[in-house]
Design an enzyme around this catalytic site. Structure first.
Site, PDB file in Angstrom:
ATOM      1  N   ASN A  28       0.702  -1.080  -0.099  1.00  0.00           N
ATOM      2  CA  ASN A  28      -0.019   0.038   0.094  1.00  0.00           C
ATOM      3  C   ASN A  28       0.912   1.073   0.067  1.00  0.00           C
ATOM      4  O   ASN A  28       1.572   1.547   1.103  1.00  0.00           O
ATOM      5  CB  ASN A  28      -0.858  -0.122   1.435  1.00  0.00           C
ATOM      6  CG  ASN A  28      -1.959   1.147   1.435  1.00  0.00           C
ATOM      7  OD1 ASN A  28      -1.713   1.882   0.363  1.00  0.00           O
ATOM      8  ND2 ASN A  28      -2.593   1.290   2.371  1.00  0.00           N
ATOM      9  N   LYS A  30      -0.232   4.020  -0.328  1.00  0.00           N
ATOM     10  CA  LYS A  30      -0.774   5.112   0.077  1.00  0.00           C
ATOM     11  C   LYS A  30      -0.459   6.662  -0.955  1.00  0.00           C
ATOM     12  O   LYS A  30      -0.548   6.455  -1.990  1.00  0.00           O
ATOM     13  CB  LYS A  30      -0.359   5.516   1.624  1.00  0.00           C
ATOM     14  CG  LYS A  30      -0.473   4.159   2.377  1.00  0.00           C
ATOM     15  CD  LYS A  30      -0.608   4.461   3.911  1.00  0.00           C
ATOM     16  CE  LYS A  30      -0.442   3.433   4.577  1.00  0.00           C
ATOM     17  NZ  LYS A  30      -0.245   3.331   6.027  1.00  0.00           N
ATOM     18  N   HIS A 113      -9.991   0.736   4.042  1.00  0.00           N
ATOM     19  CA  HIS A 113      -8.572   0.825   5.039  1.00  0.00           C
ATOM     20  C   HIS A 113      -9.018   2.005   6.065  1.00  0.00           C
ATOM     21  O   HIS A 113      -9.721   2.777   6.114  1.00  0.00           O
ATOM     22  CB  HIS A 113      -7.313   1.407   4.023  1.00  0.00           C
ATOM     23  CG  HIS A 113      -6.319   1.607   4.669  1.00  0.00           C
ATOM     24  ND1 HIS A 113      -5.753   2.541   5.652  1.00  0.00           N
ATOM     25  CD2 HIS A 113      -5.197   0.575   4.734  1.00  0.00           C
ATOM     26  CE1 HIS A 113      -4.681   2.180   5.990  1.00  0.00           C
ATOM     27  NE2 HIS A 113      -4.312   1.098   5.559  1.00  0.00           N
ATOM     28  N   GLU A 115      -7.306   4.166   7.336  1.00  0.00           N
ATOM     29  CA  GLU A 115      -7.318   5.584   7.166  1.00  0.00           C
ATOM     30  C   GLU A 115      -8.458   6.068   6.441  1.00  0.00           C
ATOM     31  O   GLU A 115      -8.920   7.468   6.724  1.00  0.00           O
ATOM     32  CB  GLU A 115      -6.003   5.763   6.339  1.00  0.00           C
ATOM     33  CG  GLU A 115      -4.773   5.465   7.253  1.00  0.00           C
ATOM     34  CD  GLU A 115      -3.506   5.304   6.405  1.00  0.00           C
ATOM     35  OE1 GLU A 115      -3.411   5.272   5.184  1.00  0.00           O
ATOM     36  OE2 GLU A 115      -2.485   4.496   7.095  1.00  0.00           O
ATOM     37  N   GLU A 186      -6.193  -5.376  10.274  1.00  0.00           N
ATOM     38  CA  GLU A 186      -4.969  -4.454  10.354  1.00  0.00           C
ATOM     39  C   GLU A 186      -5.598  -3.668  11.576  1.00  0.00           C
ATOM     40  O   GLU A 186      -6.384  -2.833  11.627  1.00  0.00           O
ATOM     41  CB  GLU A 186      -5.102  -3.307   9.031  1.00  0.00           C
ATOM     42  CG  GLU A 186      -4.752  -4.012   7.825  1.00  0.00           C
ATOM     43  CD  GLU A 186      -4.157  -3.002   7.058  1.00  0.00           C
ATOM     44  OE1 GLU A 186      -3.189  -3.116   6.604  1.00  0.00           O
ATOM     45  OE2 GLU A 186      -4.660  -1.881   6.751  1.00  0.00           O
ATOM     46  N   GLY A 192       1.627   1.883  10.842  1.00  0.00           N
ATOM     47  CA  GLY A 192       2.438   3.097  10.652  1.00  0.00           C
ATOM     48  C   GLY A 192       2.914   3.287  12.094  1.00  0.00           C
ATOM     49  O   GLY A 192       3.620   4.424  12.048  1.00  0.00           O
ATOM     50  N   SER A 232       2.588  -2.579  10.344  1.00  0.00           N
ATOM     51  CA  SER A 232       4.176  -2.756  10.566  1.00  0.00           C
ATOM     52  C   SER A 232       4.726  -4.049  10.241  1.00  0.00           C
ATOM     53  O   SER A 232       5.876  -4.395  10.876  1.00  0.00           O
ATOM     54  CB  SER A 232       4.237  -2.281  11.872  1.00  0.00           C
ATOM     55  OG  SER A 232       3.968  -0.927  12.314  1.00  0.00           O
TER      56      SER A 232
HETATM   57  C1  PEP Z   1      -1.244  -0.157   6.014  1.00  0.00           C
HETATM   58  O1  PEP Z   1      -1.193   0.973   5.820  1.00  0.00           O
HETATM   59  O2  PEP Z   1      -2.064  -0.964   5.499  1.00  0.00           O
HETATM   60  C2  PEP Z   1      -0.098  -0.760   6.856  1.00  0.00           C
HETATM   61  C3  PEP Z   1      -0.217  -1.879   7.484  1.00  0.00           C
HETATM   62  O3  PEP Z   1       0.944   0.174   6.997  1.00  0.00           O
HETATM   63  P1  PEP Z   1       2.243   0.008   7.797  1.00  0.00           P
HETATM   64  O4  PEP Z   1       2.683  -1.528   7.146  1.00  0.00           O
HETATM   65  O5  PEP Z   1       3.272   1.147   7.332  1.00  0.00           O
HETATM   66  O6  PEP Z   1       1.940  -0.257   9.196  1.00  0.00           O
END
Ligand code: PEP
Length: 273
Positions: A28, A30, A113, A115, A186, A192, A232
């Site tokens: 992703n 983003k 997602h 976000e 998630e 993040g 992460s």
């Molecule tokens: C994500 O945005 O779906 C995500 C898992 O980000 P990160 O790996 O940076 O935590």
């Protein structure tokens, strides 16, 4: 016996089988990337080495870069969009329909997602509507679900993940549509932040999601649906997470902007036994 044994391959239009399992690793990107940095990232991924045959890979590309990335990215990585419209084509200024994405050769779309749930106020009902639009256009969908830290601390993981995020999908799709849906668990507190759910914490929720699918869709769909972990995930923790029985892949933000996405995550996915 793992839940993946005797996977009914005929239910899936996209999936090869390695002892009943092919991981799904999504990236992703983003809202990142200039023309120049995106071309450089494509070159990095193109040169990052072999992707094991038991790993399917897709990267979520910002819409404006999709056309160029589809033309230049290695063909064993497919392109995903990070959102699509809840409507079809028509008088919907600013929207990007699933049909347009499919026309450009996009294979996957990431929907729901956290976000977008937080920043754009997307509800679970809206995510379900978008999922239907995407499936109707022939796309496959990674539906993101997951709880915040406050929700986890209040003991509300199942209330959020199962009774809200998953529940909105109940009764909406046929078996052949479910074969094009993956669920990305998630936990918002791990996205993040550099904090990763432990393999045990993730496995526990993944098992509950699979149990929900078995009860509310069907045991066959529960076996066949890939449940990705996101939060992460990176080279250093991928093998531990991916070796859990109900973790069938990853959704990766930060680390998907580096060669590590291939060399650290995809290449560390243990060969299904
Ligand atoms: C994500 O945005 O779906 C995500 C898992 O980000 P990160 O790996 O940076 O935590």
């Amino acid at each position: 016996l793992s839940l993946h044994d005797a996977l009914p391959i005929s239910t899936s239009t996209t999936m090869a089988s390695f002892n009943g399992k092919q991981y799904l690793v999504g990236g992703n990107w983003k809202c990142n990337g200039t023309k120049e940095s995106t071309a450089a990232l494509v070159a990095t991924l193109n040169g990052a080495g072999v992707i094991p045959a038991w790993v399917e890979v897709a990267v979520g590309v910002p819409s404006i870069h999709i056309a160029s990335v589809i033309g230049t990215l290695r063909k064993d990585i497919s392109v995903a969009a990070q959102d699509c419209s809840a409507t079809g084509n028509g008088a919907y200024t600013g929207e990007l329909s699933a049909a347009m994405l499919a026309d450009f050769g996009v294979k996957w779309v990431i929907l729901g997602h956290s976000e977008r749930r937080v920043n754009q106020g997307e509800t679970s009902a809206l995510v379900a509507t978008k999922t239907k639009q995407a499936l109707d256009a022939g796309l496959s969908v990674m539906v993101c679900v997951g709880e915040s830290l406050a929700e986890r601390e209040a003991g509300r993981v199942n209330a959020v993940v199962l009774d809200d995020h998953m529940a909105a999908l109940k009764g909406k799709f046929s078996d052949s549509e479910w074969a094009r849906i993956a669920i990305a668990y998630e936990p918002v507190w791990a996205i993040g932040t550099g904090v990763t759910a432990s393999p045990e914490q993730a496995q526990e929720v993944h098992a509950s999601i699979r149990g929900w699918l078995s009860k509310n869709v069907s045991p066959a769909i529960a076996k066949a649906t890939r449940i990705q972990y996101g939060g992460s995930m990176k080279g250093a923790n991928a093998a531990g997470l991916l070796s859990k029985p109900d973790i069938d892949g990853g959704l990766i933000g930060g680390a998907s902007l580096k060669a590590e996405f291939i060399t650290g995550v995809c290449q560390n996915a243990p060969e299904p036994k």
